[in-house]
Design an enzyme around this catalytic site. Structure first.
Site, PDB file in Angstrom:
ATOM      1  N   LYS A 126       0.842  -1.221   0.000  1.00 28.96           N
ATOM      2  CA  LYS A 126       0.000   0.000   0.000  1.00 28.96           C
ATOM      3  C   LYS A 126       0.864   1.253   0.000  1.00 28.96           C
ATOM      4  O   LYS A 126       0.539   2.246  -0.641  1.00 28.96           O
ATOM      5  CB  LYS A 126      -0.840   0.065   1.283  1.00 28.96           C
ATOM      6  CG  LYS A 126      -2.105  -0.717   1.262  1.00 28.96           C
ATOM      7  CD  LYS A 126      -3.001  -0.339   2.413  1.00 28.96           C
ATOM      8  CE  LYS A 126      -2.364  -0.340   3.782  1.00 28.96           C
ATOM      9  NZ  LYS A 126      -2.009  -1.625   4.358  1.00 28.96           N
ATOM     10  N   THR A 141     -10.759 -13.717  -7.430  1.00 27.71           N
ATOM     11  CA  THR A 141     -11.220 -12.362  -7.087  1.00 27.71           C
ATOM     12  C   THR A 141     -12.034 -12.305  -5.789  1.00 27.71           C
ATOM     13  O   THR A 141     -12.317 -11.223  -5.288  1.00 27.71           O
ATOM     14  CB  THR A 141     -12.107 -11.764  -8.206  1.00 27.71           C
ATOM     15  OG1 THR A 141     -13.266 -12.587  -8.350  1.00 27.71           O
ATOM     16  CG2 THR A 141     -11.371 -11.668  -9.524  1.00 27.71           C
ATOM     17  N   PRO A 143     -11.603 -12.876  -2.507  1.00 30.84           N
ATOM     18  CA  PRO A 143     -11.163 -12.093  -1.343  1.00 30.84           C
ATOM     19  C   PRO A 143     -11.306 -10.583  -1.563  1.00 30.84           C
ATOM     20  O   PRO A 143     -11.661  -9.844  -0.641  1.00 30.84           O
ATOM     21  CB  PRO A 143      -9.687 -12.491  -1.189  1.00 30.84           C
ATOM     22  CG  PRO A 143      -9.561 -13.812  -1.864  1.00 30.84           C
ATOM     23  CD  PRO A 143     -10.557 -13.810  -2.982  1.00 30.84           C
ATOM     24  N   LYS A 174     -15.249  -9.283 -13.365  1.00 31.10           N
ATOM     25  CA  LYS A 174     -15.807  -9.783 -12.097  1.00 31.10           C
ATOM     26  C   LYS A 174     -15.723  -8.719 -11.007  1.00 31.10           C
ATOM     27  O   LYS A 174     -16.690  -8.460 -10.285  1.00 31.10           O
ATOM     28  CB  LYS A 174     -15.017 -11.014 -11.633  1.00 31.10           C
ATOM     29  CG  LYS A 174     -15.613 -12.306 -12.090  1.00 31.10           C
ATOM     30  CD  LYS A 174     -15.028 -13.439 -11.270  1.00 31.10           C
ATOM     31  CE  LYS A 174     -15.740 -14.727 -11.658  1.00 31.10           C
ATOM     32  NZ  LYS A 174     -15.116 -15.881 -11.062  1.00 31.10           N
ATOM     33  N   CYS A 191      25.511   5.211  12.619  1.00 32.81           N
ATOM     34  CA  CYS A 191      25.071   5.374  14.001  1.00 32.81           C
ATOM     35  C   CYS A 191      25.708   4.314  14.909  1.00 32.81           C
ATOM     36  O   CYS A 191      26.873   4.452  15.248  1.00 32.81           O
ATOM     37  CB  CYS A 191      23.543   5.375  14.078  1.00 32.81           C
ATOM     38  SG  CYS A 191      22.963   6.263  15.530  1.00 32.81           S
ATOM     39  N   HIS A 228      22.136   9.325  10.439  1.00 33.09           N
ATOM     40  CA  HIS A 228      21.669   8.308   9.473  1.00 33.09           C
ATOM     41  C   HIS A 228      21.578   8.924   8.079  1.00 33.09           C
ATOM     42  O   HIS A 228      20.511   9.401   7.679  1.00 33.09           O
ATOM     43  CB  HIS A 228      20.301   7.780   9.895  1.00 33.09           C
ATOM     44  CG  HIS A 228      20.331   6.935  11.123  1.00 33.09           C
ATOM     45  ND1 HIS A 228      20.597   5.584  11.094  1.00 33.09           N
ATOM     46  CD2 HIS A 228      20.146   7.248  12.423  1.00 33.09           C
ATOM     47  CE1 HIS A 228      20.562   5.097  12.329  1.00 33.09           C
ATOM     48  NE2 HIS A 228      20.287   6.094  13.156  1.00 33.09           N
ATOM     49  N   GLU A 283      21.354   7.572   5.319  1.00 35.85           N
ATOM     50  CA  GLU A 283      20.443   6.825   4.425  1.00 35.85           C
ATOM     51  C   GLU A 283      19.064   7.470   4.338  1.00 35.85           C
ATOM     52  O   GLU A 283      18.342   7.290   3.365  1.00 35.85           O
ATOM     53  CB  GLU A 283      20.336   5.361   4.883  1.00 35.85           C
ATOM     54  CG  GLU A 283      19.599   5.093   6.197  1.00 35.85           C
ATOM     55  CD  GLU A 283      20.483   5.179   7.452  1.00 35.85           C
ATOM     56  OE1 GLU A 283      21.571   5.793   7.385  1.00 35.85           O
ATOM     57  OE2 GLU A 283      20.082   4.632   8.497  1.00 35.85           O
TER      58      GLU A 283
HETATM   59  N1  GLN Z   1      22.002   2.440  20.244  1.00 29.61           N
HETATM   60  C1  GLN Z   1      22.799   3.559  19.843  1.00 29.61           C
HETATM   61  C2  GLN Z   1      22.396   4.836  20.562  1.00 29.61           C
HETATM   62  O1  GLN Z   1      21.325   4.921  21.073  1.00 29.61           O
HETATM   63  C3  GLN Z   1      22.731   3.749  18.345  1.00 29.61           C
HETATM   64  C4  GLN Z   1      21.371   4.070  17.832  1.00 29.61           C
HETATM   65  C5  GLN Z   1      21.220   3.897  16.347  1.00 29.61           C
HETATM   66  O2  GLN Z   1      21.953   3.157  15.720  1.00 29.61           O
HETATM   67  N2  GLN Z   1      20.232   4.556  15.768  1.00 29.61           N
HETATM   68  O3  GLN Z   1      23.150   5.768  20.595  1.00 29.61           O
END
Ligand code: GLN
Length: 539
Positions: A17, A188, A190, A223, A386, A515, A517
């Protein structure tokens, strides 16, 4: 004028979704409309921060520090836009504010009722989120599955919104059509039942997206049309795709964008998904293969391996790989395997790069530290995110600076050499068990040292990245680390907290307290992931 498109799911969870919602948004955006998106999660948790990632998937952090469902990440990646904590609504959050208002006498002595006060608060929050910008469309994905008890109050909110302003609200049902091997045909029934349950909640879907392994054929569409009370042209195929980024293109094969815009009496225009198509073609054309190992622990659920806990990491790797024209093969490595069988760590030699992503608690950390040591000693590109960064500091302290008992107070409260320690402002919170929404969260400034791997990657000396953690590099160990060649290349300008570490002697050895990412997108790969993969490619 604000318009709302509600997206709900039928038959079972996990049918995509979130991707369907993000794809609808992408299509409308490609046609020149401004789009916003909200995720409703029926859990009683006030936010996703307290949910186990194996059960619920990654916790996606918004720039303002909201701890959200991973779908907010999908919206950001598909819509190339940043959302806030207002775009994530849970049952817990709605009830919490109704109860707080009641305690503050804001209902003026009225009896406060589940209906309509809870749906009314949900509506207030939906509109409040939509009001953050001038979006023409606000998509509202209702989590859970039609027919279950948990999301009923949100369906009720949607029904009430449609009743008040019918021309502004559209309903899309994403429903699953199984093709059991033993029958050899797509069924169909479900979906018919899901649509009927939605009718019981007072809602008639305007469009049904049929999720199935293959596109729906004419008899299936007929259907669904008959039994779900909807014109055949509004039954759209949503077949399995090789890549989530193909989904908008698949929907457009059946002109979903045009059909939605026509329902709202809006101009369809002639713009399309050209930039998206080009991106996908480029992604598919790369041939050179590289292997990346992700050393983590949030993979296992019963007999199955899921990677939802690391979805943003996976997507960031993909985005960077398209930029560099390489095909990445990703492997999931259980860090605990290296604890049970230390020799196994040698397998890291077979990888072109290793990522140690975020995590919490002591389980599996020694295995991750072994993996990092192997990368450092054998010059294998390493990227720590992290927790991964914190562990790279511990590894370096133990094995290079000779601080044998180096660890983090997260794993051992009485640790003798806490090279990673809890942040000062966290101590009181932990003591009071005040865990929900209290980490260092959201976007923070980071200043980058000149002539470092990071400054080369970012091409800037000041950046903003998103955080979610309680622990940090202990200031008392900074000098010792630096003396042995560890470079603390990024710092927060106000608090001086260490945000990036790196080892210039290696091909690529970088750890970030934040982070990265979370800010990567298919059309804007993250510079550190690009630099990491470049090193992996060279290897
Ligand atoms: N556990 C670690 C902290 O709290 C790293 C946290 C994480 O990787 N987001 O600092």
């Amino acid at each position: 004028m604000r318009r709302y498109i509600f997206v709900a799911g039928g038959v079972m969870s996990g049918i995509g979704k979130g991707i369907a919602t993000a794809s609808i948004g992408k299509i409308l955006k490609s046609k020149g409309y401004e789009v916003s998106s909200i995720k409703i999660d029926p859990y009683v948790n006030v936010d996703a921060g307290t949910m186990n990632p194996v059960e619920h998937g990654e916790v996606f952090v918004t720039k303002d520090g909201g701890e959200c469902d991973q779908d907010i990440g999908n919206y950001e990646r598909f819509l190339d836009k940043e959302f806030t904590k207002k775009n994530y609504i849970t049952t817990g959050l709605v009830y919490k504010s109704v109860i707080e208002k009641e305690r503050n006498l804001e209902y003026n002595g009225k009896c406060v009722e589940v209906v309509p006060d809870i749906p009314n608060e949900a509506i207030r929050r939906i509109k409040n989120a939509a009001d953050q910008d001038d979006a023409d469309f606000t998509l509202v994905e209702i989590g859970g599955t039609i027919g279950e008890y948990q999301n009923l109050l949100f369906l009720e909110a949607a029904r009430m919104m449609k009743l008040k302003e019918p021309e502004k609200v559209l309903f899309i049902l994403v429903s699953y059509l199984p093709s059991p091997n033993t029958i050899g045909e797509m069924k169909t029934k479900p979906t018919q039942n899901a649509s009927r349950s939605l009718n019981e909640a007072g809602i008639q879907p305007d469009i049904i997206l049929g999720r199935a392994s293959t596109p729906l054929d004419a008899p299936r569409k007929r259907k669904i049309s008959n039994f779900c009370n909807i014109d055949e042209s509004y039954v759209i195929s949503a077949p399995d795709a090789n890549s989530i980024y193909e989904v908008p293109i698949n929907f457009e094969k059946e002109e979903l964008g045009k059909k939605i815009l026509e329902k709202f009496n809006l101009d369809v225009g002639d713009k399309d998904l050209n930039d998206w198509r080009k991106m996908l073609e480029k992604a598919e054309s790369s041939e050179e293969k590289i292997r990346i190992g992700v050393v983590g622990k949030y993979f296992e659920t019963g007999d199955f391996t899921l990677t939802d806990s690391y979805i943003s990491v996976i997507e960031a790797i993909k985005h960077a790989s398209w930029d560099l024209d390489v095909k990445v093969e990703m492997d999931w490595i259980y860090s605990e395997d290296y604890e049970k069988n230390p020799k196994k760590v040698e397998e890291i030699r077979n990888y072109d790069g290793i990522i140690v992503p975020g995590g919490f608690g002591s389980r599996g950390v020694e295995g991750k530290i072994e993996a990092i040591k192997f990368c450092r000693e054998n010059n294998i590109p390493f990227f720590g995110l992290c927790l991964g960064m914190q562990l790279s500091v511990i590894e370096f302290a133990r094995n290079v600076c000779n601080i044998k008992n180096a660890s983090s107070t997260e794993f051992d409260k009485n640790c003798q050499e806490p090279v990673i320690d809890v942040m000062d402002d966290q101590k009181e919170l932990i003591k009071n068990k005040s865990f929900g929404g209290t980490m260092r969260l959201g976007e923070c400034l980071c200043e980058i040292e000149k002539n470092t791997i990071s400054s080369k990657a970012y091409k800037s000396d000041q950046i903003k990245e998103r955080h979610r953690h309680r622990y940090e590099v202990n200031i008392n160990y900074e000098k010792i680390l630096e003396k042995s060649g560890f470079v603390l290349s990024g710092r927060n300008p106000e608090s001086s907290l260490v945000e990036i570490v790196e080892l210039p002697a290696n091909r690529f050895f970088v750890g970030t307290q934040f982070h990265p990412e979370l800010k990567s997108g298919p059309l804007r790969p993250h510079p550190l992931f690009v630099e990491f993969l470049k090193a992996a490619k060279e290897r």
